[in-house]
Design a protein around this motif. Structure first.
Motif, mmCIF file in Angstrom:
data_model
loop_
_atom_site.group_PDB
_atom_site.id
_atom_site.type_symbol
_atom_site.label_atom_id
_atom_site.label_comp_id
_atom_site.label_asym_id
_atom_site.label_seq_id
_atom_site.Cartn_x
_atom_site.Cartn_y
_atom_site.Cartn_z
ATOM 1 N N LEU A 92 55.361 24.512 23.133
ATOM 2 C CA LEU A 92 55.830 25.893 23.214
ATOM 3 C C LEU A 92 54.835 26.773 23.971
ATOM 4 C CD1 LEU A 92 57.403 26.239 19.673
ATOM 5 C CD2 LEU A 92 58.614 26.417 21.863
ATOM 6 N N ILE A 93 53.563 26.572 23.715
ATOM 7 C CA ILE A 93 52.547 27.345 24.441
ATOM 8 C C ILE A 93 52.551 26.963 25.919
ATOM 9 C CG2 ILE A 93 50.063 27.736 24.717
ATOM 10 C CD1 ILE A 93 49.841 27.440 21.634
ATOM 11 N N ILE A 94 52.542 25.670 26.191
ATOM 12 C CA ILE A 94 52.509 25.206 27.584
ATOM 13 C C ILE A 94 53.737 25.698 28.352
ATOM 14 C CG2 ILE A 94 52.670 23.160 29.068
ATOM 15 C CD1 ILE A 94 50.960 21.716 26.849
ATOM 16 N N CYS A 95 54.907 25.513 27.792
ATOM 17 C CA CYS A 95 56.136 25.906 28.493
ATOM 18 C C CYS A 95 56.212 27.415 28.719
ATOM 19 C CB CYS A 95 57.361 25.430 27.727
ATOM 20 S SG CYS A 95 57.586 23.651 27.789
ATOM 21 N N THR A 96 55.644 28.184 27.826
ATOM 22 C CA THR A 96 55.624 29.632 27.997
ATOM 23 C C THR A 96 54.623 30.036 29.074
ATOM 24 O OG1 THR A 96 56.246 29.962 25.684
ATOM 25 C CG2 THR A 96 55.280 31.840 26.824
ATOM 26 N N LEU A 97 53.417 29.514 28.968
ATOM 27 C CA LEU A 97 52.360 29.923 29.895
ATOM 28 C C LEU A 97 52.532 29.373 31.305
ATOM 29 C CD1 LEU A 97 49.190 29.724 27.628
ATOM 30 C CD2 LEU A 97 50.541 31.741 28.259
ATOM 31 N N LYS A 98 53.196 28.231 31.440
ATOM 32 C CA LYS A 98 53.322 27.648 32.784
ATOM 33 C C LYS A 98 54.224 28.478 33.692
ATOM 34 C CE LYS A 98 57.152 24.470 32.228
ATOM 35 N NZ LYS A 98 57.587 23.106 32.253
ATOM 36 N N GLN A 99 54.880 29.473 33.128
ATOM 37 C CA GLN A 99 55.674 30.383 33.960
ATOM 38 C C GLN A 99 54.769 31.181 34.901
ATOM 39 O OE1 GLN A 99 59.079 30.063 33.606
ATOM 40 N NE2 GLN A 99 58.451 28.539 32.107
ATOM 41 N N ILE A 103 48.292 24.465 35.044
ATOM 42 C CA ILE A 103 47.982 23.594 33.908
ATOM 43 C C ILE A 103 46.486 23.590 33.565
ATOM 44 C CG2 ILE A 103 48.012 21.193 33.111
ATOM 45 C CD1 ILE A 103 50.732 22.631 32.862
ATOM 46 N N PRO A 104 45.554 23.520 34.538
ATOM 47 C CA PRO A 104 44.135 23.549 34.165
ATOM 48 C C PRO A 104 43.740 24.814 33.379
ATOM 49 C CG PRO A 104 44.353 22.761 36.409
ATOM 50 C CD PRO A 104 45.718 23.240 35.982
ATOM 51 N N THR A 105 44.328 25.948 33.730
ATOM 52 C CA THR A 105 44.045 27.188 32.991
ATOM 53 C C THR A 105 44.620 27.103 31.586
ATOM 54 O OG1 THR A 105 44.056 28.438 35.069
ATOM 55 C CG2 THR A 105 44.299 29.700 33.031
ATOM 56 N N ILE A 106 45.825 26.570 31.462
ATOM 57 C CA ILE A 106 46.446 26.419 30.143
ATOM 58 C C ILE A 106 45.608 25.492 29.265
ATOM 59 C CG2 ILE A 106 48.488 25.553 28.908
ATOM 60 C CD1 ILE A 106 50.142 26.499 31.384
ATOM 61 N N GLN A 107 45.058 24.435 29.853
ATOM 62 C CA GLN A 107 44.226 23.501 29.094
ATOM 63 C C GLN A 107 42.977 24.181 28.536
ATOM 64 O OE1 GLN A 107 44.332 20.263 32.194
ATOM 65 N NE2 GLN A 107 44.239 19.015 30.348
ATOM 66 N N LYS A 108 42.503 25.205 29.201
ATOM 67 C CA LYS A 108 41.345 25.937 28.684
ATOM 68 C C LYS A 108 41.751 26.802 27.490
ATOM 69 C CE LYS A 108 38.980 25.897 33.046
ATOM 70 N NZ LYS A 108 38.743 26.592 34.283
ATOM 71 N N LYS A 179 40.325 34.674 36.024
ATOM 72 C CA LYS A 179 38.907 35.027 36.071
ATOM 73 C C LYS A 179 38.242 34.763 34.717
ATOM 74 C CE LYS A 179 35.778 38.791 37.364
ATOM 75 N NZ LYS A 179 34.802 37.892 37.898
ATOM 76 N N ILE A 180 38.871 35.172 33.652
ATOM 77 C CA ILE A 180 38.309 34.955 32.309
ATOM 78 C C ILE A 180 38.158 33.458 32.041
ATOM 79 C CG2 ILE A 180 38.798 35.138 29.830
ATOM 80 C CD1 ILE A 180 40.165 37.871 30.520
ATOM 81 N N CYS A 181 39.187 32.693 32.349
ATOM 82 C CA CYS A 181 39.134 31.248 32.083
ATOM 83 C C CYS A 181 38.126 30.532 32.977
ATOM 84 C CB CYS A 181 40.527 30.634 32.242
ATOM 85 S SG CYS A 181 41.642 31.128 30.926
ATOM 86 N N LYS A 182 37.954 30.980 34.216
ATOM 87 C CA LYS A 182 36.964 30.364 35.107
ATOM 88 C C LYS A 182 35.548 30.647 34.629
ATOM 89 C CE LYS A 182 39.492 30.013 39.389
ATOM 90 N NZ LYS A 182 39.665 30.489 40.744
#
Length: 185
Positions: A92-99, A103-108, A179-182
């Motif tokens: 649910l998180i992945i499918c929402t955020l991938k919009q 994927i590398p950012t979502i993994q963080k 930027k935050i995730c990097k």
């Protein structure tokens, strides 16, 4: 760009209604039983139908996507071809955020592997903050759009300004997230 005022109002009203009435289920509301792939697809599709309605996407999740997420280590592997509440939360998180995110950012945001309690905490926080974001976005768009909705006739400059502000805001939020995730690397 020419925008019809009625179309703008209808689009906003539809989105506002959808976001006001929508919320992902809390962790405790996710099924406690283990599910097979087709059941997972059906449930995720039901929970995220808002994205299909708003964007016109036919399929937000497919068996191939889930298999790829497992192969890439983005979600844990199923146990005996069955998926748990933990898998549903990840998906649910992945499918929402991938919009909007890669994927590398979502993994963080939600790395693997995590224990069940950590996933529960992240998932419930995600659901709560998603709802807050919907309220925030709806209120801000409404404050910018209200003068357009209440004025007589079409004012193309103001309607174009609204479209540009919404687009620029989406871009800024994505850049900030990246930027935050990097910076956490």
């Amino acid at each position: 760009m020419y925008i019809e005022k009625d179309r703008l109002i209808a689009s906003f009203t539809e989105l506002e209604s959808a976001l006001t009435n929508y919320s992902l289920p809390q962790w405790k509301e996710l099924p406690d039983i283990e599910l097979y792939m087709d059941q997972v697809i059906s449930l995720i599709t039901k929970y995220l139908e808002i994205y299909g309605e708003i964007t016109g996407l036919d399929r937000i999740i497919t068996p191939s996507m889930i298999n790829n997420y497992v192969k890439l280590g983005i979600i844990p592997a199923p146990v005996k071809k069955k998926y748990s509440k933990l898998h549903l939360a990840y998906l649910l998180i992945i499918c929402t955020l991938k919009q909007t995110l890669d994927i590398p950012t979502i993994q963080k945001i939600i790395p693997t592997p995590l224990d069940g309690e950590s996933v529960k905490h992240i998932y419930d926080s995600f659901v709560k903050n998603q709802k807050k974001a919907y309220v925030y976005v709806t209120q801000n768009i409404k404050s910018v759009a209200d003068p357009i909705f209440t004025m007589e006739g079409d004012n193309q400059d103001r309607m174009n300004d609204l479209i540009m502000q919404v687009s620029a805001s989406a871009n800024i939020f994505k850049i900030l997230t990246d930027k935050i995730c990097k910076e956490e690397e």
